[in-house]
Every structure is written in C-alpha cells, then in structure tokens.
Design an enzyme around this catalytic site. Structure first.
Site, PDB file in Angstrom:
ATOM      1  N   GLY A  72       2.510   2.448  11.125  1.00 56.66           N
ATOM      2  CA  GLY A  72       3.423   3.572  11.040  1.00 56.66           C
ATOM      3  C   GLY A  72       4.041   3.979  12.359  1.00 56.66           C
ATOM      4  N   HIS A  77      -9.624   1.096   5.007  1.00 57.61           N
ATOM      5  CA  HIS A  77      -8.386   1.356   5.735  1.00 57.61           C
ATOM      6  C   HIS A  77      -8.655   2.329   6.882  1.00 57.61           C
ATOM      7  CE1 HIS A  77      -4.239   2.512   6.614  1.00 57.61           C
ATOM      8  NE2 HIS A  77      -3.867   1.416   5.961  1.00 57.61           N
ATOM      9  N   LYS A 100       0.168   4.329  -0.291  1.00 57.45           N
ATOM     10  CA  LYS A 100      -0.456   5.506   0.337  1.00 57.45           C
ATOM     11  C   LYS A 100      -0.177   6.755  -0.517  1.00 57.45           C
ATOM     12  CE  LYS A 100      -0.288   3.303   4.859  1.00 57.45           C
ATOM     13  NZ  LYS A 100      -0.158   3.477   6.313  1.00 57.45           N
ATOM     14  N   GLU A 103      -5.377  -4.948  10.434  1.00 54.49           N
ATOM     15  CA  GLU A 103      -4.332  -3.966  10.735  1.00 54.49           C
ATOM     16  C   GLU A 103      -4.611  -3.325  12.090  1.00 54.49           C
ATOM     17  OE1 GLU A 103      -2.357  -2.210   6.873  1.00 54.49           O
ATOM     18  OE2 GLU A 103      -4.237  -1.239   7.291  1.00 54.49           O
ATOM     19  N   GLU A 138      -7.092   4.767   8.023  1.00 58.42           N
ATOM     20  CA  GLU A 138      -6.866   6.180   7.733  1.00 58.42           C
ATOM     21  C   GLU A 138      -8.068   6.793   7.017  1.00 58.42           C
ATOM     22  OE1 GLU A 138      -2.093   5.278   7.423  1.00 58.42           O
ATOM     23  OE2 GLU A 138      -3.234   5.706   5.596  1.00 58.42           O
ATOM     24  N   SER A 156       3.340  -2.351  10.574  1.00 60.24           N
ATOM     25  CA  SER A 156       4.792  -2.380  10.779  1.00 60.24           C
ATOM     26  C   SER A 156       5.383  -3.760  10.521  1.00 60.24           C
ATOM     27  CB  SER A 156       5.147  -1.908  12.199  1.00 60.24           C
ATOM     28  OG  SER A 156       4.748  -0.569  12.386  1.00 60.24           O
ATOM     29  N   ASN A 176       0.867  -1.187   0.000  1.00 62.98           N
ATOM     30  CA  ASN A 176       0.000   0.000   0.000  1.00 62.98           C
ATOM     31  C   ASN A 176       0.898   1.229   0.000  1.00 62.98           C
ATOM     32  OD1 ASN A 176      -1.901   1.990   0.409  1.00 62.98           O
ATOM     33  ND2 ASN A 176      -2.362   1.411   2.534  1.00 62.98           N
TER      34      ASN A 176
END
Length: 640
Positions: A562, A484, A399, A556, A486, A602, A397
């Site tokens: 991150g 996702h 991003k 996730e 985010e 991660s 991904n």
C-alpha cells in the site's frame, strides 16, 4: 545509463571517503588539533576535554573510512547511502559557514595530505552531496563486489584495521607523514628560501634560548653535525614516563659532542616544573607551539638533524635506548638518512588490507559464479513435468473494501471476463466474510477460486464476532489468507495463534495462503532472511510433508504494501529463492520445487510481467489492484 551513473557516483564517494578517513586515521592528533581550531572559532574552546575530542577524532576517521569501504563493496546499500547523505549534509553546511566567515584557513578534511581552501572544500562537498543523493535514490543500482553472506568479514575487518591504524599512530607516530617536517626534509633549504622572501611553510619556525632570548635558528640549521631536538609543545602536559631514556639520550649527545636542545612553547614556570620533575640539565629553547605540534605528533618527541636535514623522528614511546646508541651516530644505521619510507608504508597497507580484501572478493565472486552454474545446471536437469506441477496463481485480497452489492458486481464482471478468455494461471479472489456465500452461488470455481481473508483460531464456542474455518468452508470457499502483516500488526496475531489457524483451516479442507514478510527497519538491517524463516518455522514448519504441500506461501514485504513502493524483480527473486531453499532444507527439494510462492506488495500490471518472469516467483497476492476488474486482469495477463 541510470545504473552506470549510480555506480560512477558510488565509486567517487567511496574513493573520497576512504582517502579522507584514512589520512585522518594515520594522524588522529592532527585531527584533534583541527577540532580544537573549530571549537575556538565557535567560541567553544575548552568546552570538551582533549580525551573526548581525541575519541571523536578516531571515531570520525573510522566512520568515514568504513562508509567508503561499504560504498565500494555495496554493503548495506540503502543504510550506507542514506548515512552518507546525512554526513555530507552536515559537512556541507559546516563548510559553507567556513567559506563565508573564514575563521580557519582550511577545513582539514584531508589532513595535511591535501589542503583545500574553504570555498574549494564547499564546492567539493556540493558535488559529493549530489552524488550521494543519486546513490540514495537508487541504492540497489550499485553492483555488489561481495555477496551478502560474506559482508560481515569486510565490515569487521575494515573497522578493526582502521582502529589499529589510529591506535598505532597514537602510540608511535603517523606512518604517512605529509607535514613539512617529515623525515628527509631539508629544513635549512626551506628556511633560506623563506628568508629570501619566498612563500614557505617555515615562516613561523624559530629557535630562541629560553634564558636570554638569543635566536639560534641559523646556528642549529647550519650545524653540519648531529643535533637532537626534544620537542615538547607544552611541558605542563608532556608525558614523563620515559624520563630515563630522555636523560640517557642527552648524556649520549654530550659524550659524543652532539647538540641537544629541548624546544617548547611553555614559559619559565613550565620549564622550571619540568626541570624539577626530571632533573633535566639540557638547554631549553622557545619555539611556536603550533610549529612544534606540526613537527612531531608526540609530547614529548625527539628529532635528529644532520646538516640541517631531518633524518630521524621518534615518539616518546619509541625513543632509542642504550642498545640503539651503543656507538657514535656516524657508525650507526639510525645516524643515516632514513630515505623515502612512503613506498614501504604503501606496501604494508596493500599487504595487510587491500590484498586480503581483494582475495576475498575474487574468491567470493568465483564461489557465486560456481553457485550460479550449479543452480543453472540443476534447474536444467529438473524434469519438465515436475516444473509444470508448480501452480501459478494470481490471488486478489479485497481487504475491508466494498459493500455486498459492489462486491457481487465485481465478482460477476471477473467471472464473465475470465470465462470468455481463459487465464493461463489459477485465479483466486479473497473477499470479506459477507461476500462469500453470495458470490459462491454464481462463481465458476473451475476458473476463479473463492477465499476468505481470515478465520478464527478456535473451532467453535463463545467467541463473539469470530468466524471459524468450518463456517468459511460452509460458504463454498476453497481458500483462506492467514498471517497477513496487517493481522499480525493490528490484531497482534502471534506465531502460535497462526499455527492453530493453519491447523483448523486444513482440518476443514481449506487451502491456506500463508503470508510472510519483513518491515522496512528489518530490511534495512539486512534481517529479511531470518524474519521470513522465523515466520515459517513458527507457524507452518510443524506440518507434515503431506500437509505442507497444501500451503501456498505469499511473500509480502511490509514496506511495499500500500505504499507504492515495490521490491525490484531482483530483490523479490532473491528472497523467493531463499524461501524455497529453506523449504528444501526442511522438506526436501521435491517439496520446495512444488511449493507455490507468490509475491505481494504494490504489484500491478506494469511490473507484473518482470516479476512473474523470475523462476522462483509463481504469481502474486494483489491488494488494491484487485478491486477493479481491468487492473486485476492486467496482472493475470502477465502470464501470457
């Protein structure tokens, strides 16, 4: 070695907190008195009412005891260990102040059961704080003694037990009496040792008649018969609900020629007030208030002495009545020494608390062992052909990273690398919209699948800036990432919006990589299972079995995206197995066994082999590590 150290620290902390909380719980009034000493030392005497301090004393004992039990059973490991660090940091600071200024003789951390000097207490807390920091650093190194599904039983039972202990001790008296006036104590012997110059806890013990100041301590202690002592540290605050029983005991003593004195630290006005209220005819004597509070945790309370020994103690709620005192004490059981009751009280605690939790732990471990056996048996019975049907995937991904030229260069490098050395798994790269059409022209999609990072929840129309599923498909892409964290957090994508996106993606023959996962707060609250279940139910469990088979799930943990933090392989496997189980509940075991579930958060080349080796982890959804060909290939090679 690290796990062994963590568990040794965990057991040390559990033992100390359980002991500290329990001895406070069996003597909440003693804890209250110690808190009053603290406030006086800080020049805050009278700042809080006694009732508030008593509630705090009960709450503190319950907190310490429950933290110790939770640490012992490894319940809410992260939250428990961090709470212990906070508690010990506060206690260590407080005991450093005590050690340096010495305003009170001891901190009272173990009540009267174990008295430490202020410096001993400080160094004890330093050791405990170090142990707590070790456990907080690696909380998941603690071995569970009970499964998560049964932890609520231990939590509620422990809290209920310790509150009942405190409540009963307040109503009656401490079941475990560690003070120098417990039943069986020979006061005369202790007094004589003190008079001979030996160190003794009875240095402040005296009995003086209130009317003329005559010291009758030796007279009372040397009396070979029975002596009733009504203990009322402060008559102004004494409970007057049992006046009739007190007067009955006094009349009984007079009828049988037993001595009866009321010992108090109150002055003449307090004694006069009590006489006016109760009509008391018994003699009053002056004694040190602290000694009286130590003698019995009740105001008033009753002691029975015989030949200088404490043979019985009663709180004002449990005074003997006319039926208990039907005959002279010489003929009654309560007129005889109670003997050592410590063993009986320990047996009661074992019966009502330790044994139930021990049986629960054994049952739980046997159940988990049988579950593991069944799971292993079932996994061994799955047809090898069916196992191979579940596709292994490593998806990147990108991003919002890389311009068009850099993106094309990375895609070409990956394409050439993987064409030369075929991967042992499916590989997908999900790029920003601007890259899709250009990359699709040269990407060998038999080796590397191409996907988008999002699509609109509308089919077409006046939605400036949006990219529809049909548009994504027209570029040559095969996949799309939806749900996702985010997108959920920053763009407020709801389950209903995601449901529409999934339907439109499938309508345009796009394979959906659907993301789910919990926040750090939800993980620490133990809600990860209900969070991922709700996310599946809200957006994809509406699909038919046929359409759900086209979905790839990506778990996730938001707290690991991150951040550099990674769920341990065991943590990841545990929740992946749970996700597969709820898919089985919805669509059946066959569908669950065929569903690819990826891990994201991660994931990198160093930890990918351990993660991908787990039976329910079928690959990864990779973020930052997918932006460099070497790093991404290192993760792909984990399947070798």
């Amino acid at each position: 070695m690290k796990k062994a150290i963590v568990n040794l620290c965990r057991l040390l902390l559990a033992a100390v907190f359980i002991l500290s909380g329990f001895v406070k719980a069996v003597d909440p009034l003693g804890t209250l008195y110690k808190m009053q000493d603290y406030l006086l030392a800080m020049d805050l005497g009278g700042w809080l009412p006694d009732l508030a301090l008593l509630a705090f004393a009960v709450g503190l004992s319950a907190l310490e005891f429950c933290l110790g039990i939770f640490m012992l059973f490894a319940i809410r490991r992260r939250l428990t260990s961090r709470t212990m660090v906070i508690v010990l940091a506060i206690m260590t600071s407080l005991t450093l102040w005590l050690a340096l200024t010495d305003p009170i003789s001891d901190c009272g951390c173990f009540g009267d059961a174990l008295v430490l000097t202020n410096w001993q207490t400080f160094w004890k807390n330093i050791i405990l704080l170090t142990a707590a920091l070790v456990v907080a650093k690696w909380p998941f190194g603690m071995i569970r003694f009970i499964s998560k599904s049964n932890q609520w039983i231990v939590i509620n039972y422990s809290l209920l037990f310790i509150l009942i202990i405190s409540g009963w001790s307040l109503y009656d008296r401490p079941q475990f009496d560690f003070r120098p006036y417990h039943e069986g104590t020979d006061l005369r012997e202790g007094w004589n040792l003190m008079m001979e110059g030996n160190e003794s806890p009875y240095a402040d013990f005296f009995i003086e008649k209130a009317d003329d100041g005559e010291d009758i301590t030796e007279q009372v202690l040397n009396n070979e018969g029975y002596t009733f002592l009504l203990i009322a540290p402060w008559l102004e605050k004494a409970d007057d609900s049992q006046l009739d029983l007190i007067n009955q005991v006094y009349e009984y003593a007079e009828d049988n020629d037993y001595l009866f004195y009321c010992l108090t630290a109150s002055g003449e006005s307090g004694i006069s007030l009590w006489r006016d209220i109760t009509g008391a005819d018994y003699p009053f004597c002056q004694t040190d208030g602290t000694v009286l509070k130590t003698m019995i945790r009740s105001n008033p309370g009753l002691l029975l002495l015989k030949d200088g020994k404490v043979i019985r103690k009663w709180s004002h709620n449990r005074l003997p009545d006319e039926y208990d005192l039907a005959r002279p004490l010489e003929e009654l059981e309560l007129g005889q020494a109670a003997g050592n009751t410590m063993g009986r009280h320990i047996a009661e605690v074992m019966l009502w608390f330790v044994l139930p939790l021990l049986l629960l732990s054994i049952t739980d471990r046997l159940w988990m062992w049988s579950k593991w056996i069944r799971k292993r048996k079932n996994s061994n019975s799955i047809n090898k052909k069916e196992v191979k049907m579940r596709k292994k995937i490593v998806a990147g991904n990108w991003k919002m990273n890389m311009n068009l030229q850099d993106g094309i260069a990375l895609a070409k490098e990956l394409n050439e690398t993987l064409k030369a050395e075929k991967p042992n798994c499916g590989v997908v790269i999900c790029t920003p919209f601007i890259h899709l059409a250009s990359i699709a022209q040269f990407l060998d999609q038999d080796i590397i699948g191409l996907g988008a990072e999002n699509c609109a929840d509308k089919e077409k129309g006046a939605f400036t800036g949006e990219v529809s599923a049909e548009m994504v498909k027209s570029t040559g892409a095969q996949y799309v990432i939806l749900g996702h964290s985010e997108r959920r957090e920053y763009y407020k994508e709801t389950p209903e919006i995601l449901k529409e996106k999934v339907l439109l993606a499938q309508k345009n023959d796009l394979k959906v990589i659907f993301c789910i996962g919990e926040s750090l707060e939800e993980r620490e609250a133990g809600k990860q299972n209900e969070v991922v279940k709700a996310e599946l139910e809200g957006s994809v469990f509406n699909l038919s079995e046929e359409d759900f088979r086209k979905i790839v799930i990506a778990y996730e943990p938001i707290w690991a995206i991150g951040t550099g933090k990674t769920a341990t392989a065991e943590q990841a496997e545990e929740i992946h197995a749970y996700i597969r189980s709820i898919i089985a509940e919805k669509y059946g075991q066959a569908v669950a066994d065929d569903t690819t579930i990826l891990y994201g958060g991660s994931c990198k080349a160093s930890n990918a082999p351990e993660l991908f080796a787990k039976p329910d982890i079928d690959g990864g959804l990779i973020g930052g590590a997918s932006l460099k060909a070497a790093d991404f290939k290192g993760i792909i090679d984990a399947f070798k």
